[in-house]
Enzyme design. Structure first.
Site, PDB file in Angstrom:
ATOM      1  N   ASP A 112       0.831  -1.196   0.000  1.00  0.00           N
ATOM      2  CA  ASP A 112       0.000   0.000   0.000  1.00  0.00           C
ATOM      3  C   ASP A 112       0.872   1.256   0.000  1.00  0.00           C
ATOM      4  OD1 ASP A 112       0.688   0.638   2.703  1.00  0.00           O
ATOM      5  OD2 ASP A 112      -0.896  -0.673   3.439  1.00  0.00           O
ATOM      6  N   LYS A 113       0.227   2.387  -0.191  1.00  0.00           N
ATOM      7  CA  LYS A 113       0.946   3.653  -0.377  1.00  0.00           C
ATOM      8  C   LYS A 113       1.858   3.976   0.797  1.00  0.00           C
ATOM      9  CE  LYS A 113       0.036   8.540  -1.404  1.00  0.00           C
ATOM     10  NZ  LYS A 113      -1.020   9.567  -1.659  1.00  0.00           N
TER      11      LYS A 113
END
Length: 251
Positions: free
Chosen positions: A109-110
């Site tokens: 994820d980011k």
């Protein structure tokens, strides 16, 4: 069919020739976006005839030559996407291989960083990502403050979150408020959801290894192509020996 005479099915044909991951290829076929010899096909399991012309959205999907296998040390702030044109910073933008369509083998994820693999070999992507091949992924998680022992025992036994059963392969403390988490099947934001269920908060989340392949000191934001031996390491079940050169999550 392949050169050996073995049948190759449409979803696999798209996958091994770099058009999409195996799962995404099946979705594209079912959506009516693939044609074989000019006829739209909606069954991913249909065999591809020898020398057939396969088109995705009107463009020919040609058999690939040399495959590419890439390791990236993804920094935080980058997203894993091939299709979101609105994403400001994509992990793929850090890899300079013009003309090569790469797909990530799983995602980070980011807010997470660390080892991320890319390839135009759909079978490689499939084997890395599918839990049946037992390719373990090792993460190091900093939580800011220690998690209670009772909560750790609960997480090891598995929890239900948003209707999904989440259970790490293993979860062990490796320092003050730092934990080594091993996953076989990584569901969306699984580690963050596990830590939240224990009453904690992830301060930093770093993937250290996939299979027996480790970062090995690759700097953040940098990438390199893998050797054939390293491709085999990524596909080898079990846990690697993590040395001093492997990144440690920072609190």
């Amino acid at each position: 069919m392949s050169d050996s005479g073995e049948k190759i099915y449409l979803a696999k044909f798209l996958s091994v020739n770099g058009a999409a991951s195996r799962r995404r290829a099946a979705e594209l076929v079912r959506a009516g976006r693939v044609a074989v010899n000019g006829v739209t096909v909606d069954n991913p399991a249909d065999p591809v005839p020898p020398a057939a012309e396969v088109r995705l959205d009107g463009r020919v999907v040609a058999p690939l030559g040399r495959r590419h296998y890439v390791m990236l040390n993804k920094p935080r702030g980058y997203v894993c996407t091939n299709e979101d044109i609105h994403a400001a910073r994509k992990a793929l933008d850090l890899i300079a291989l013009p003309g090569v369509r790469l797909v990530s083998a799983g995602r980070l994820d980011k807010e997470s960083d660390g080892l991320l693999l890319f390839s135009d070999d759909g079978d490689f992507i499939y084997r890395v990502a599918h839990p049946k091949f037992e390719i373990l992924k090792v993460y190091e998680v900093a939580t800011g403050r220690p998690l209670p022992d009772r909560a750790l025992r609960r997480l090891r036994g598995g929890i239900v979150d948003a209707g999904e059963f989440l259970q790490p392969h293993s979860l062990e403390p490796v320092g003050p408020a730092v934990y080594r988490v091993v996953l076989n099947e990584g569901r969306k934001r699984e580690i963050r959801r596990l830590i939240a269920a224990a009453g904690g908060k992830v301060v930093r989340l770093t993937r250290l290894s996939v299979g027996h392949l480790t970062l090995g000191g690759l700097p953040a934001g940098c990438w390199r192509e893998l050797s054939s031996r390293e491709v085999e390491e990524a596909l080898r079940p079990g846990l690697p020996e993590l040395g001093r050169s492997d990144r440690v999550a920072e609190s």
